[in-house]
Design an enzyme around this catalytic site. Structure first.
Site, mmCIF file in Angstrom:
data_model
loop_
_atom_site.group_PDB
_atom_site.id
_atom_site.type_symbol
_atom_site.label_atom_id
_atom_site.label_comp_id
_atom_site.label_asym_id
_atom_site.label_seq_id
_atom_site.Cartn_x
_atom_site.Cartn_y
_atom_site.Cartn_z
ATOM 1 N N ARG A 87 0.822 -1.206 0.000
ATOM 2 C CA ARG A 87 0.000 0.000 0.000
ATOM 3 C C ARG A 87 0.862 1.264 0.000
ATOM 4 O O ARG A 87 0.366 2.343 -0.343
ATOM 5 C CB ARG A 87 -0.900 0.013 1.232
ATOM 6 C CG ARG A 87 -1.969 -1.055 1.250
ATOM 7 C CD ARG A 87 -3.251 -0.553 0.661
ATOM 8 N NE ARG A 87 -3.693 0.686 1.280
ATOM 9 C CZ ARG A 87 -4.521 1.547 0.699
ATOM 10 N NH1 ARG A 87 -4.981 1.309 -0.520
ATOM 11 N NH2 ARG A 87 -4.895 2.649 1.324
ATOM 12 N N PHE A 89 -0.931 5.635 11.065
ATOM 13 C CA PHE A 89 -1.624 4.528 10.414
ATOM 14 C C PHE A 89 -0.982 4.127 9.084
ATOM 15 O O PHE A 89 -0.473 3.026 8.947
ATOM 16 C CB PHE A 89 -3.103 4.876 10.228
ATOM 17 C CG PHE A 89 -3.857 4.943 11.517
ATOM 18 C CD1 PHE A 89 -4.499 3.825 12.020
ATOM 19 C CD2 PHE A 89 -3.905 6.113 12.254
ATOM 20 C CE1 PHE A 89 -5.185 3.865 13.225
ATOM 21 C CE2 PHE A 89 -4.586 6.173 13.464
ATOM 22 C CZ PHE A 89 -5.220 5.048 13.955
ATOM 23 N N GLU A 90 -0.980 5.019 8.110
ATOM 24 C CA GLU A 90 -0.500 4.634 6.785
ATOM 25 C C GLU A 90 0.253 5.807 6.172
ATOM 26 O O GLU A 90 -0.338 6.710 5.596
ATOM 27 C CB GLU A 90 -1.685 4.220 5.902
ATOM 28 C CG GLU A 90 -1.275 3.430 4.682
ATOM 29 C CD GLU A 90 -2.461 2.845 3.947
ATOM 30 O OE1 GLU A 90 -2.470 1.626 3.710
ATOM 31 O OE2 GLU A 90 -3.391 3.611 3.608
ATOM 32 N N GLN A 91 1.554 5.775 6.316
ATOM 33 C CA GLN A 91 2.417 6.854 5.847
ATOM 34 C C GLN A 91 3.469 6.279 4.905
ATOM 35 O O GLN A 91 4.194 5.354 5.267
ATOM 36 C CB GLN A 91 3.094 7.541 7.032
ATOM 37 C CG GLN A 91 3.934 8.727 6.621
ATOM 38 C CD GLN A 91 4.621 9.419 7.783
ATOM 39 O OE1 GLN A 91 5.415 10.312 7.566
ATOM 40 N NE2 GLN A 91 4.337 9.006 9.010
#
Length: 535
Positions: free
Chosen positions: A348, A371-373
């Site tokens: 991702r 979370f999503e970096q």
């Protein structure tokens, strides 16, 4: 260096070492906190020269840190070998600040250090710094500190060292839970390891906190559950009264015996920048020779209790690290120097196959997201170093930015980013965040954005000289040009947080792409070059 080992042996953010030996091979496991994959394991044949061998926690079933705050995640792993298996105990810390800590302890095993590593067995959540002791009779015991959430006058929340048996067949803890050691007046008792020698159980712990009062203390007992008598010369290791020692914050240790019967101690340390108490390289791992005295107690072989910068090791040559590392992203695998943040779903965040020869980052959440970096980076391991990369990126507006970053955590970073200016031109912008919230707001530190030629890739660079960081850029055949002011590199450290106890990691240098619009605009990096002048 011949016949001597210079500390640290694992420079740059490698804290909380746990060491074991299998035949002539030595392995050290260190904490990785929010960086993925979890746990670093280095290998050596001579205790002086180390190479990364494994990062074993690499899939969702083993570790998912999305949402873990800064400096949470993997705390103080313990690596051991018994019964033909490697045993790795670790904490996944979900909350750090405040009275409570939510830390869950797990066990994974593997037949070789490279794996395959098993799915985890849940152990407990009563406290962090778990350690597995394999007794001579084949029984196995888990130790960890007990976290006491209450605030007591004159006390701390470190409630002593717990002991409970682990049943291999049932894969769970069994029997009574015993609090075997309340610690010494130094307090903050953590990091337990247990050893058996000459009929004694020797308990080694870290005390004094992981800052400049850190220390190693010991106690012993004839019975595993105690009572334990404390070492007459505690602390066994500390820098707390030696402010001139290059190795500060010495503590959190483990022991290993060589095939010839020598005993060595690995321990945590920090090297603050000259004239400061700030350590951007983070907490590192050093090595000391120790000896068992006629009274049965362990002491440093060179005398006293302060760590030595250089340790005698006849016949061994410690090799210097390469002055330059160049990565071109052509192998199809992320070079081992790099890690990312928190998520077990790296697909991702990045790809090495969508555009062969490039590392493609997919713009995700904001810089500092828990979370999503999309941030891929390597440790800073020298106070004189530089990093360079080449970027191709087509942001659509100001909500997309990508570039070269020096990153400690969400409130401490310096970022040279390509984005769109107010007029729609592609520009360079220097972003900086220098302190904890609420004072740690994002600054655009150079109000005059640098206009770029939209037809050309842009080369991005940074140079760190102790406490100073300078960004630079170039396009085409043009020479490098500085961008923005000289920034404070010392802030990118545990001690630069503005907090009483700081955080626990170290500065990373790398590539990042952020798209807070949610459109996932990609950024392509065609290489990364890292140079160091010393360790």
């Amino acid at each position: 260096m011949k016949d001597k080992v210079r500390n640290p042996i694992l420079p740059g953010f490698n804290p909380d070492p746990s060491i074991c030996r299998v035949g002539g091979d030595y392995y050290i496991a260190t904490s990785t906190f929010e960086w993925y994959p979890g746990v670093q394991i280095h290998h050596s044949r001579d205790l002086a020269n180390w190479e990364l061998a494994s990062r074993p926690l690499e899939r969702t079933s083993q570790l998912d840190m999305r949402g873990n705050p800064d400096s949470c995640g993997i705390w103080a792993p313990c690596l051991s070998y018994a019964d033909g298996l490697f045993w790795l105990i670790y904490t996944d810390m979900k909350r750090y600040e405040g009275n409570f800590k939510d830390g869950h302890n797990y066990l994974v095993t593997a037949p070789t250090i490279e794996g395959p590593w098993s799915d985890p067995v849940y152990l407990n959540s009563s406290g962090f710094d778990p350690s597995l002791f394999h007794d001579e009779d084949g029984r196995k015991w888990l130790l960890n500190l007990q976290w006491d959430y209450r605030q007591r006058e004159g006390g701390d929340r470190f409630g002593g060292i717990l002991l409970q048996e682990y049943d291999v067949e049932q894969q769970r803890l069994v029997g009574p839970i015993c609090n075997i050691f309340a610690g010494t007046p130094m307090k903050l008792t953590e990091g337990p390891h247990l050893y058996r020698r000459d009929g004694w159980y020797h308990l080694l712990v870290a005390e004094g906190g992981t800052g400049y009062e850190h220390a190693v203390t010991m106690a012993r007992s004839r019975e595993i559950a105690g009572p334990y008598e404390v070492h007459p010369d505690n602390p066994v290791l500390t820098s707390r009264q030696d402010s001139d020692n290059p190795l500060q914050r010495a503590g959190h240790a483990d022991l290993v015996d060589t095939p010839s019967g020598e005993t060595w101690m690995v321990h945590l340390c920090g090297r603050p920048l000259p004239g400061t108490r700030r350590s951007p390289r983070g907490r590192e791992t050093s090595l000391q020779k120790v000896e068992w005295g006629a009274d049965g107690w362990l002491r440093l072989a060179h005398g006293g209790n302060t760590p030595a910068l250089e340790v005698s090791m006849p016949g061994v040559e410690q090799l210097a690290p390469a002055a330059e590392e160049v990565h071109d992203f052509t192998s199809g695998a992320l070079p081992e120097a790099f890690q990312w943040l928190r998520t077990p779903q790296p697909e991702r965040l990045f790809s090495l196959s969508e555009r062969p020869g490039y590392l493609r980052l997919f713009g995700r959440e904001s810089v500092g997201s828990w979370f999503e970096q999309a941030l891929v980076a390597r440790r800073q391991d020298s106070i004189h170093c530089s990093a360079e990369t080449t970027l191709e990126f087509e942001p659509e507006d100001l909500q997309q930015f990508a570039g070269l970053i020096a990153y400690y955590n969400r409130f401490k970073f310096h970022y040279l980013a390509v984005t769109r200016g107010d007029g729609g031109d592609k520009v360079l912008s220097v972003m900086s965040c220098r302190d904890a919230w609420p004072s740690g707001t994002l600054e655009i530190v150079d109000s005059d954005d640098v206009a770029l030629d939209p037809a050309l890739p842009v080369r991005l660079g940074l140079d760190i000289r102790e406490a100073e960081l300078q960004f630079r850029y170039a396009q085409g055949d043009a020479a490098w040009q500085p961008v923005g002011p000289v920034l404070d590199a010392s802030l990118l450290s545990d001690e630069g947080s503005g907090r009483a106890h700081g955080y626990f990691t170290g500065n990373f240098l790398g590539m990042a792409a952020h798209d807070i619009s949610g459109r996932g605009i990609p950024a392509d990096f065609s290489g990364f070059r890292y140079c160091r002048e010393n360790r």
